[in-house]
Design a protein around this motif. Structure first.
Motif, PDB file in Angstrom:
ATOM      1  N   TYR A   1       7.487 -38.734 -13.065  1.00 55.40           N
ATOM      2  CA  TYR A   1       7.173 -40.053 -12.492  1.00 55.40           C
ATOM      3  C   TYR A   1       6.349 -40.792 -13.531  1.00 55.40           C
ATOM      4  CZ  TYR A   1       5.256 -43.660  -9.457  1.00 55.40           C
ATOM      5  OH  TYR A   1       4.902 -44.860  -8.915  1.00 55.40           O
TER       6      TYR A   1
ATOM      7  N   THR B   1      -7.225 -38.240 -15.075  1.00 53.97           N
ATOM      8  CA  THR B   1      -6.566 -38.225 -13.769  1.00 53.97           C
ATOM      9  C   THR B   1      -5.086 -37.937 -13.977  1.00 53.97           C
ATOM     10  OG1 THR B   1      -6.148 -40.584 -13.866  1.00 53.97           O
ATOM     11  CG2 THR B   1      -8.167 -39.871 -12.761  1.00 53.97           C
ATOM     12  N   LEU B   2      -4.492 -37.322 -12.960  1.00 54.79           N
ATOM     13  CA  LEU B   2      -3.067 -37.036 -13.048  1.00 54.79           C
ATOM     14  C   LEU B   2      -2.439 -37.207 -11.680  1.00 54.79           C
ATOM     15  CD1 LEU B   2      -2.455 -33.247 -13.138  1.00 54.79           C
ATOM     16  CD2 LEU B   2      -4.760 -34.104 -13.451  1.00 54.79           C
ATOM     17  N   THR B   3      -1.108 -37.242 -11.682  1.00 57.38           N
ATOM     18  CA  THR B   3      -0.336 -37.440 -10.459  1.00 57.38           C
ATOM     19  C   THR B   3       0.431 -36.164 -10.170  1.00 57.38           C
ATOM     20  OG1 THR B   3      -0.111 -39.773 -11.000  1.00 57.38           O
ATOM     21  CG2 THR B   3       1.413 -38.891  -9.365  1.00 57.38           C
ATOM     22  N   ARG B   4       0.539 -35.841  -8.883  1.00 54.41           N
ATOM     23  CA  ARG B   4       1.137 -34.572  -8.464  1.00 54.41           C
ATOM     24  C   ARG B   4       2.007 -34.807  -7.236  1.00 54.41           C
ATOM     25  NH1 ARG B   4      -3.084 -29.788  -7.597  1.00 54.41           N
ATOM     26  NH2 ARG B   4      -2.754 -29.674  -9.842  1.00 54.41           N
ATOM     27  N   LEU B   5       3.095 -34.063  -7.149  1.00 57.81           N
ATOM     28  CA  LEU B   5       3.890 -34.024  -5.920  1.00 57.81           C
ATOM     29  C   LEU B   5       3.013 -33.634  -4.743  1.00 57.81           C
ATOM     30  CD1 LEU B   5       7.071 -31.972  -6.938  1.00 57.81           C
ATOM     31  CD2 LEU B   5       6.913 -34.438  -6.590  1.00 57.81           C
ATOM     32  N   ASP B   6       3.266 -34.208  -3.581  1.00 55.75           N
ATOM     33  CA  ASP B   6       2.594 -33.709  -2.382  1.00 55.75           C
ATOM     34  C   ASP B   6       3.618 -32.938  -1.524  1.00 55.75           C
ATOM     35  OD1 ASP B   6       4.061 -35.593  -0.948  1.00 55.75           O
ATOM     36  OD2 ASP B   6       2.412 -37.021  -0.864  1.00 55.75           O
ATOM     37  N   LEU B   7       3.155 -32.439  -0.389  1.00 56.11           N
ATOM     38  CA  LEU B   7       4.032 -31.585   0.425  1.00 56.11           C
ATOM     39  C   LEU B   7       5.231 -32.365   0.962  1.00 56.11           C
ATOM     40  CD1 LEU B   7       4.700 -28.916   1.795  1.00 56.11           C
ATOM     41  CD2 LEU B   7       3.029 -29.471   3.569  1.00 56.11           C
TER      42      LEU B   7
ATOM     43  N   ASP C   1       6.805 -34.797  -0.605  1.00 57.02           N
ATOM     44  CA  ASP C   1       7.768 -34.823  -1.712  1.00 57.02           C
ATOM     45  C   ASP C   1       8.527 -33.497  -1.795  1.00 57.02           C
ATOM     46  OD1 ASP C   1       7.074 -37.422  -2.914  1.00 57.02           O
ATOM     47  OD2 ASP C   1       5.170 -36.480  -3.424  1.00 57.02           O
TER      48      ASP C   1
ATOM     49  N   ASN D   1       2.233 -24.103  -9.802  1.00 55.90           N
ATOM     50  CA  ASN D   1       1.861 -23.379  -8.580  1.00 55.90           C
ATOM     51  C   ASN D   1       2.739 -23.821  -7.409  1.00 55.90           C
ATOM     52  OD1 ASN D   1      -0.300 -21.733  -9.574  1.00 55.90           O
ATOM     53  ND2 ASN D   1      -1.517 -23.605  -9.768  1.00 55.90           N
ATOM     54  N   LEU D   2       3.171 -22.848  -6.612  1.00 57.77           N
ATOM     55  CA  LEU D   2       4.146 -23.082  -5.544  1.00 57.77           C
ATOM     56  C   LEU D   2       3.600 -24.020  -4.469  1.00 57.77           C
ATOM     57  CD1 LEU D   2       7.019 -22.080  -4.762  1.00 57.77           C
ATOM     58  CD2 LEU D   2       5.910 -20.335  -3.361  1.00 57.77           C
ATOM     59  N   ILE D   3       4.414 -25.007  -4.097  1.00 60.90           N
ATOM     60  CA  ILE D   3       4.095 -25.887  -2.955  1.00 60.90           C
ATOM     61  C   ILE D   3       4.947 -25.499  -1.752  1.00 60.90           C
ATOM     62  CG2 ILE D   3       4.009 -28.244  -2.088  1.00 60.90           C
ATOM     63  CD1 ILE D   3       3.770 -29.254  -4.936  1.00 60.90           C
TER      64      ILE D   3
ATOM     65  N   ASP E   1       3.920 -27.551  -8.140  1.00 58.57           N
ATOM     66  CA  ASP E   1       3.209 -28.709  -8.673  1.00 58.57           C
ATOM     67  C   ASP E   1       3.318 -28.719 -10.191  1.00 58.57           C
ATOM     68  OD1 ASP E   1       1.238 -26.954  -9.702  1.00 58.57           O
ATOM     69  OD2 ASP E   1      -0.009 -27.164  -7.931  1.00 58.57           O
ATOM     70  N   GLU E   2       2.659 -29.681 -10.823  1.00 58.84           N
ATOM     71  CA  GLU E   2       2.806 -29.847 -12.276  1.00 58.84           C
ATOM     72  C   GLU E   2       2.176 -28.691 -13.044  1.00 58.84           C
ATOM     73  OE1 GLU E   2       0.166 -30.963 -10.792  1.00 58.84           O
ATOM     74  OE2 GLU E   2      -1.216 -30.110 -12.265  1.00 58.84           O
ATOM     75  N   SER E   3       1.325 -27.891 -12.383  1.00 58.20           N
ATOM     76  CA  SER E   3       0.722 -26.729 -13.028  1.00 58.20           C
ATOM     77  C   SER E   3       1.539 -25.458 -12.816  1.00 58.20           C
ATOM     78  CB  SER E   3      -0.700 -26.516 -12.482  1.00 58.20           C
ATOM     79  OG  SER E   3      -1.546 -27.580 -12.867  1.00 58.20           O
TER      80      SER E   3
END
Lengths: 140, 140, 140, 140
Positions: free
Chosen positions: C107, C3-9, C11, C40-42, C36-38
């Motif tokens: 984080y 599992t991993l943690t990612r920014l949301d929109l 953020d 890819n543009l948010i 995001d951590e990969s």
């Protein structure tokens, strides 16, 4: 912030093992690509006899299946001449693959990665991808 | 020299807000791109659940609609097999999008920017783009 | 699986708001990209007066900082003539950015996304990226 | 919405005429590109004897000078080893040109387009670009 689930390298190896097992059974050496849920490559193997062009195609099938959360052959059906998604195959610099052989890997209703297979007929590619998923699910 | 009119960042934000409102109503999270009249990106949002592949596709739909001053689905109709523009979809490195979801933004009969939507069906993408335009026009 | 943690929109929007606040303070309109951590543009915004070339550069700075888990200026130091990473700047079709202005968002010791800033001097770009991170941390 | 000023085709032709006049004077056939303020090509001529590689280079010099609102040689100075913008030359797929020969075209303190020259030495390219701007200004 949000959390998500992703294939790890052991999952990727198991998916490749399952793909090779079925490819050997049908006698068609394959290129096999595993990506995470964002479409980034985790592992890749070109079996002895796999096609060089199929390296990119397998990676892009997995990329498409993961990042669009859809089997590549579904895009094939939806983008025939006259259909709404006609022409989608050249999107993203041609990376969006619509030929069978790319399948999302799902867990608890979420896409956590994908597999892409290339070197055989599209039907063979899809069969190997499906066999790989079954092999992985049986082992999980 | 000549003068022209262009969307500003506030217009872009309003278009995105209108797109999100309709996307929420139909329950399909979208990627939303706004470009200026030259096809250069002004603003972009990937809603929670929007597809990674759709980031590029939304940007390229807006690019096409702005820079060619044409709805992307008009290219889809004009490029079916046997039609004069057949094969245009792979032009410009695949950036020329012919799938519905890209619309020019016009003011006083001039194209001043464009919106590109992707992640749903082409019909859903187009509906969200149209709703965004209406939302922006109502606010202007 | 992992599992991993990612920014949301949300953020991403907060990071952009923090960047704009500092850019306004120093009087330099910026292009601001959040991935995001990969990689890819948010979300993305080009402020009024931000440079068109900086759209791609900001996106690629964020891509590099996220996907390589490193501040872009660290690559700049490591790739001077004679240094081990010399020439790395043209990798990945030129997407690997080594100029200051790309920072990972972390984080709990994990990279969960990145911010990329461009249009000012590299020092200004970095200062805006740092201010955005502080603004986001204060709000979290 | 906002309004902006842009070179028209007559301006572009005049800039090319001024460039050719100076190129003839120094005896160096050039590639000459004129873009609008967004970096999109308006006009291009390869003089008899201009280099094929210089077609792309001239276009990208004009693109950079317009879209970054900066003379390309300023980037050259700012991106020497050890300088803050070191490595910027490979950005945007290598389109960001840092070699002399690209100049913005300004009017009333705004960039309204750009000229890019290539085929001679960087000093010759810059001299031809400057002469073209003077020729255009005298005629305007």
């Amino acid at each position: 912030m949000k959390t998500l689930t992703r294939l790890d390298l052991n999952d990727a190896r198991r998916l490749i093992a399952g793909a090779i097992r079925h490819a050997d059974q049908i006698g068609v050496p394959m290129c096999i690509a595993i990506t995470d849920e964002s479409g980034n490559l985790i592992a890749f193997e070109r079996m002895e006899g796999g096609k060089v062009t199929s390296s990119t195609i397998a990676i892009d099938k997995a990329y498409t299946a993961a990042a669009a959360r859809k089997a590549t052959h579904e895009y094939g059906a939806a983008s025939q001449p006259g259909a709404p998604a006609y022409g989608i195959n050249s999107a993203i610099g041609g990376r969006l693959m619509i030929v069978a052989g790319g399948l999302p890997v799902t867990y608890a209703d979420a896409v956590i990665g994908a597999i892409g297979i290339s070197s055989g007929t599209p039907a063979q590619d899809l069969a190997v991808a499906e066999a790989a998923l079954q092999f992985w699910q049986a082992a999980s």
